[in-house]
Structure formats: structure tokens, C-alpha cells
Design an enzyme around this catalytic site. Structure first.
Site, PDB file in Angstrom:
ATOM      1  N   TYR A  75     -28.626  -1.324  -5.946  1.00 58.27           N
ATOM      2  CA  TYR A  75     -27.553  -1.257  -6.783  1.00 58.27           C
ATOM      3  C   TYR A  75     -26.688  -2.388  -6.227  1.00 58.27           C
ATOM      4  CZ  TYR A  75     -24.078  -0.029  -9.983  1.00 58.27           C
ATOM      5  OH  TYR A  75     -23.352   0.107 -11.210  1.00 58.27           O
ATOM      6  N   PHE A 127     -21.277 -23.192 -31.162  1.00 53.63           N
ATOM      7  CA  PHE A 127     -22.515 -22.730 -30.901  1.00 53.63           C
ATOM      8  C   PHE A 127     -22.101 -21.120 -31.531  1.00 53.63           C
ATOM      9  CE2 PHE A 127     -25.889 -19.747 -29.570  1.00 53.63           C
ATOM     10  CZ  PHE A 127     -26.810 -20.528 -29.998  1.00 53.63           C
ATOM     11  N   THR A 128     -23.253 -20.304 -32.140  1.00 52.14           N
ATOM     12  CA  THR A 128     -22.812 -19.189 -33.031  1.00 52.14           C
ATOM     13  C   THR A 128     -22.145 -17.882 -32.099  1.00 52.14           C
ATOM     14  OG1 THR A 128     -25.315 -18.537 -32.387  1.00 52.14           O
ATOM     15  CG2 THR A 128     -24.710 -19.484 -34.505  1.00 52.14           C
ATOM     16  N   ASP A 218     -20.635 -25.235 -21.284  1.00 58.98           N
ATOM     17  CA  ASP A 218     -21.913 -24.448 -21.738  1.00 58.98           C
ATOM     18  C   ASP A 218     -23.044 -25.095 -21.235  1.00 58.98           C
ATOM     19  OD1 ASP A 218     -24.096 -23.120 -22.921  1.00 58.98           O
ATOM     20  OD2 ASP A 218     -23.359 -23.032 -24.906  1.00 58.98           O
ATOM     21  N   LYS A 261     -33.062 -20.724 -20.947  1.00 60.25           N
ATOM     22  CA  LYS A 261     -33.502 -22.050 -21.560  1.00 60.25           C
ATOM     23  C   LYS A 261     -34.034 -22.989 -20.454  1.00 60.25           C
ATOM     24  CE  LYS A 261     -30.936 -20.630 -25.092  1.00 60.25           C
ATOM     25  NZ  LYS A 261     -30.142 -19.055 -25.295  1.00 60.25           N
ATOM     26  N   ARG A 385     -30.689 -23.316 -39.382  1.00 63.37           N
ATOM     27  CA  ARG A 385     -29.657 -23.830 -38.750  1.00 63.37           C
ATOM     28  C   ARG A 385     -28.653 -24.639 -39.586  1.00 63.37           C
ATOM     29  NH1 ARG A 385     -29.116 -21.126 -33.561  1.00 63.37           N
ATOM     30  NH2 ARG A 385     -28.684 -19.704 -35.256  1.00 63.37           N
ATOM     31  N   PHE A 452     -27.291 -14.623 -39.509  1.00 57.57           N
ATOM     32  CA  PHE A 452     -28.548 -15.292 -39.773  1.00 57.57           C
ATOM     33  C   PHE A 452     -29.636 -14.285 -39.081  1.00 57.57           C
ATOM     34  CE2 PHE A 452     -28.455 -16.443 -35.294  1.00 57.57           C
ATOM     35  CZ  PHE A 452     -26.917 -16.568 -35.232  1.00 57.57           C
TER      36      PHE A 452
HETATM   37  N1  F0G Z   1     -25.163 -21.719 -25.861  1.00 60.62           N
HETATM   38  C1  F0G Z   1     -26.094 -22.221 -26.301  1.00 60.62           C
HETATM   39  C2  F0G Z   1     -25.977 -23.750 -26.450  1.00 60.62           C
HETATM   40  C3  F0G Z   1     -27.296 -21.676 -26.874  1.00 60.62           C
HETATM   41  O1  F0G Z   1     -28.123 -22.338 -27.160  1.00 60.62           O
HETATM   42  C4  F0G Z   1     -27.330 -20.414 -26.607  1.00 60.62           C
HETATM   43  C5  F0G Z   1     -28.586 -19.521 -27.219  1.00 60.62           C
HETATM   44  C6  F0G Z   1     -26.401 -19.419 -25.908  1.00 60.62           C
HETATM   45  C7  F0G Z   1     -25.000 -20.148 -25.483  1.00 60.62           C
HETATM   46  C8  F0G Z   1     -26.354 -18.114 -25.899  1.00 60.62           C
HETATM   47  O2  F0G Z   1     -27.256 -17.606 -25.003  1.00 60.62           O
HETATM   48  O3  F0G Z   1     -29.013 -16.296 -26.039  1.00 60.62           O
HETATM   49  O4  F0G Z   1     -28.564 -16.199 -23.621  1.00 60.62           O
HETATM   50  O5  F0G Z   1     -27.122 -15.117 -25.214  1.00 60.62           O
HETATM   51  N2  F0G Z   1     -29.276 -20.111 -27.859  1.00 60.62           N
HETATM   52  C9  F0G Z   1     -30.468 -19.490 -28.613  1.00 60.62           C
HETATM   53  C10 F0G Z   1     -31.083 -20.472 -29.312  1.00 60.62           C
HETATM   54  C11 F0G Z   1     -30.396 -18.076 -29.045  1.00 60.62           C
HETATM   55  O6  F0G Z   1     -32.019 -19.921 -30.044  1.00 60.62           O
HETATM   56  O7  F0G Z   1     -30.792 -21.536 -29.558  1.00 60.62           O
HETATM   57  P1  F0G Z   1     -27.947 -16.404 -24.886  1.00 60.62           P
END
Ligand code: F0G
Length: 461
Positions: A75, A127-128, A218, A261, A385, A452
Site C-alpha cells: 500500500y 484539450f477536452t 501537457d 500515449k 474531433r 462526444f
Molecule cells: N492531454 C492530451 C493531449 C491527451 O491527448 C489526453 C488524452 C489527455 C491529456 C488525458 O489523458 O486520457 O489519460 O486521461 N487523450 C486521449 C485521446 C483520450 O484519445 O487523444 P487521459
């Protein structure tokens, strides 16, 4: 046909395979109806070539899998955490590291820690998940990317760069005390995987720091960005990607990271920084939302796989192949005169739905329709997108109408071969030949957050 230029190939060989299902057009049409014309709602077993995302869909190496067996599932104080910390310090250069279950976990902690109600958070396009966490923490996101980024037809080597004038105008307008930090995504996912130059990040750092504003990176695909700098920016040709990455991070104060990624893992992330006070707060908050500060919502084995993934990610031959594979795919489409975002990005090829389906108005979701059609025709899964991803304006409640209305064909790392990409390119070409027949969609279900992922649609006949 003989070879006309020097070919390139994978810097690895295949040890385990995963069979995929071949389906008929009728079957896929039925599945797409059931999924409400949203590729996120399909079952993966019904997909032939999955280009939905490169997130968590990568193939780990034998070195990473071997590390999974060394998971220390204590833990508190797992040895895998200390190894991860060591590698983040060594390759990214930040002093302090807090693990999180994935990128948005890191964004959540950082936004909550730094943003106050009424603050503004500039960034090089949104970014979303990043923007949503900033908004939920009380901030307003402001786009300060260069204009070129919003035009899919403009060639620019560093289309992800910050427009320093836009950034400074915002500082003068709202005052530096209302701007806790600027977020730099590099490459910029939503702009088509477009990189940021070293010159630009250095200038952003100078400007931000002269007003006491922090720079948050990021770093999700920061290794890809470093490769583009090596290839395109004068003075970096003879530096290793690892050296470039470390220099880039040195112009930033903190980073959020989705290890899913660049780092080849299926799950994992972290937030890292240099300021001990910020670290204390992050380390405290992580126990509320993710888990203790030495596991952050991950198993010890996941921490180990991510730590090892860093070492593989920064190797020049690995990242060079990664980006070249994406370029190969994009060039097949460019040669067939398919409208895609140029230059070709680091992780994906983006179809320009406004030019692909010019007869479908943006409020009938052309990119959403194009992604659905691609699946129905070929079993290839992609992601919208465009207007669906852009969500609604916080104040007016109307759709945000982004200039970019795109479909992303994302290449997972070490998963598909050149032949898979040939088949996917062919599928896009077939669709393009029959484009006049396509019609739009109407949204019949809309979730409140990040719509989305779960929105549902019906075809307009
Ligand atoms: N920042 C970027 C540039 C991303 O592309 C993503 C995720 C995140 C942050 C968030 O990270 O998914 O680990 O919580 N992108 C995925 C995509 C979902 O399909 O581009 P996460």
C-alpha cells in the site's frame, strides 16, 4: 514493382498476436445503429482496425511485461514508485512526482490546486479533459495558439506554437494575478498533432515568468514533440530526443502526463513539478481522489511498466519509427488527394470533414457522420474531433463551432503493420469516391460532460 526508395521497418518483432474479427457491411450497419452513430459506443470486438485512439492501446514490450511481474503491491512505499520517480527526474527533469491513474487524474489535481474561481487559463488550443477540469475548478479557458493552427490547409513546421501577442493581450486585459498558469500541449492533439518549437516554449517561459505566471506542460506526447524539434528546428539535428525532451521540460514549471500515449502503457499517468509547496498540495490532494502518493490509483506493476516505458519512449529509433509510420499513412492519403490536415501530425492523421463532406452543414455533424460511415464501410474505427468534441459555450449554451471539423485516425504504438495501414487508407479512398451520397446526423441524446463519449445520433434521411 521494385523499391524506389529506402524502406523503413519496425524496430521490433512480433511475439504475441491477437486475432481480429472480419465482419460484413450489414453486420456493421446494424452495430453502428445500435451504437447511436458514435464510434465510442461500439464494442471493440466488432472492430477490424481500431484507430479510435493511441491512448492505452499500445503494445508493451517484453521488458515492460517482465517488469509487471516485479510489481511491489505494498500500500505504501512500493519500490516501483521510486523507480518511476527516478526515471521522471532523469528523463523529464522535474524534482517531484505524484502518480495518478491517468492524465485527467493529474489534470484534476493540478487544476484544483492552482485555479481559483474567476481565473483565466490560457493554452495552445484546448484539450477536452484539460479544459473541462479547468472549468470545473472555476477557470475560463482562453485559446492563444497561432492562427495557422485553425487552418487545416496551412503548412507550418510548428503549428502548435503560442501566439505571444495573444498571450500578452490576455495578461494585459485580465491582469496577471488572474492567470495562475498557461498550459502548453505539445504536440497539440486537437490541432492535428502539431508541434511546438523550442524557441517558442523558451519565449513563453520568459513572458509568463516576467508576470509571475507558471508554465504547465501537457507532456502526454512530449517525446513526439521532441522528435519534431530534432527533425525541424535549426540547431537540434545532432541532439538526441532524450536531450531535447529534457531541455523542453526545463522551460516549464510542472507537467501533467498521460502515460497511456508516449509511455506505451495501458493505464497510468502522473503530475510532476519543481516547486516544493505545490508538490505538498498535490501530494495531499492525491490521497483524496486517486490513492496514496506512492501509488495514485495504480497497481505497483503499472508503475513499473510506466517507468520502463519512459526508457523505451525516448530512444531515437523507437520514436522515429513511430512518427514515420504515421507519416507513411498520411502520405498515402495525400497522394490520393484526400483532404487531411497538413503537416501530418505525430500520432494521427486527421481527415478534414468540412472538405470531405462539404455539403453537410456543421450542425449536422459531418465529422461524426464520416467516422460512422468509415466503420460501416470498412470496419475501421476512428474518432470525431469537431463540433461534438467542442461541446457547448458555457455562457450562451449554443454549440461551440470550431474551425476544425475533423476525423482522427490514430495510430496505436507497435500494434499495426504497414499492411493494416494500407487497408485503412484504401477504405478512406473508397469512402471519398462515394462522398456525394452522404447525409448528416441529428443528435438525439446529449450527456452533460464531454458529450462526444456518449452522445447518440440518428441519420437524417
Ligand atoms: N492531454 C492530451 C493531449 C491527451 O491527448 C489526453 C488524452 C489527455 C491529456 C488525458 O489523458 O486520457 O489519460 O486521461 N487523450 C486521449 C485521446 C483520450 O484519445 O487523444 P487521459
Amino acid at each position: 514493382m521494385g523499391l524506389t526508395k529506402r524502406p523503413f521497418a519496425e524496430p521490433y518483432k512480433i511475439k504475441v498476436v491477437e486475432p481480429v474479427k472480419m465482419t460484413t457491411r450489414e453486420y456493421r450497419l446494424e452495430k453502428m445503429r445500435e451504437a447511436g452513430y458514435n464510434t465510442f459506443l461500439l464494442r471493440s470486438e466488432d472492430v477490424y482496425i481500431d484507430l479510435l485512439t493511441d491512448s492505452g492501446t499500445n503494445a508493451m514490450s517484453d521488458y515492460q511485461w517482465a517488469g509487471m511481474m516485479l510489481g511491489d503491491e505494498a500500500y505504501a512505499g512500493s519500490k516501483n514508485f521510486y523507480y518511476l520517480e527516478e526515471n521522471v527526474q532523469k528523463f523529464y527533469g522535474y524534482k517531484f512526482v505524484v502518480p495518478t491513474h491517468q492524465g485527467r487524474g493529474a489534470e484534476h489535481l493540478l487544476s484544483k490546486t492552482l485555479i481559483k474561481q474567476g481565473d483565466y487559463v490560457p493554452g495552445n488550443m484546448y484539450f477536452t479533459t484539460t479544459r473541462l477540469h479547468q472549468e470545473l475548478a472555476g477557470g475560463t479557458f482562453v485559446d492563444v495558439i497561432i492562427d495557422e493552427a485553425h487552418d487545416p490547409t496551412v503548412w507550418h513546421p510548428f503549428k502548435g506554437n503560442v501566439d505571444l501577442q495573444k498571450f500578452e493581450d490576455l495578461i494585459k486585459k485580465v491582469g496577471p494575478s488572474k492567470i495562475p498558469y498557461i498550459t502548453i500541449g505539445a504536440p497539440v492533439n486537437m490541432a492535428g498533432g502539431q508541434p511546438v518549437s523550442m524557441e517558442n516554449i523558451r519565449a513563453v517561459n520568459n513572458l509568463a515568468h516576467s508576470y509571475g505566471i507558471k508554465v504547465v506542460f501537457d507532456a502526454t506526447r512530449g517525446v513526439e514533440n521532441s522528435y519534431f524539434i530534432q527533425q525541424r528546428e535549426p540547431g537540434y539535428q545532432n541532439k538526441s530526443v532524450a536531450e531535447i525532451l529534457k531541455e523542453f521540460c526545463s522551460y516549464t514549471d510542472a507537467c501533467t502526463m498521460s502515460g497511456k500515449k508516449d509511455l506505451y502503457v495501458n493505464i497510468g499517468g502522473f503530475v510532476a513539478c519543481n516547486d516544493p509547496d505545490l508538490f505538498e498540495e498535490l501530494r495531499n490532494l492525491v490521497v483524496v481522489y486517486e490513492g496514496l502518493h506512492t501509488y495514485g490509483g495504480l497497481a505497483g506493476r503499472d508503475l513499473e511498466a510506466m517507468a520502463r516505458g519512459i526508457e523505451e519512449a525516448v530512444k531515437d529509433e523507437n520514436i522515429a519509427f513511430r512518427v514515420k509510420q504515421v507519416e507513411y499513412f498520411g502520405n498515402l492519403l495525400l497522394e490520393a488527394e484526400i483532404p487531411i490536415v497538413v503537416p501530418i501530425g505525430g500520432h494521427a492523421v486527421f481527415l478534414d470533414a468540412k472538405r470531405f463532406y462539404p455539403h453537410i452543414p456543421q450542425n449536422e455533424f459531418p465529422a461524426q457522420r464520416l467516422a460512422a460511415d468509415l466503420y460501416i464501410e470498412s470496419g475501421v474505427r476512428a474518432m470525431e474531433r469537431g463540433i461534438v468534441s467542442a461541446g457547448r459555450n458555457k455562457i450562451t449554451g449554443d454549440h461551440n463551432y470550431p474551425k476544425l471539423e475533423l476525423v482522427r485516425l490514430t495510430i496505436p504504438r507497435r500494434v499495426y503493420t504497414q499492411s493494416h495501414l494500407d487497408v485503412a487508407a484504401w477504405a478512406v479512398m473508397e469512402l471519398y469516391r462515394n462522398r456525394e451520397k452522404a447525409k448528416g446526423l441529428r443528435m438525439v441524446f446529449e450527456p452533460k460532460y464531454l458529450r462526444f463519449f456518449q452522445a447518440r445520433f440518428e441519420p437524417i434521411e
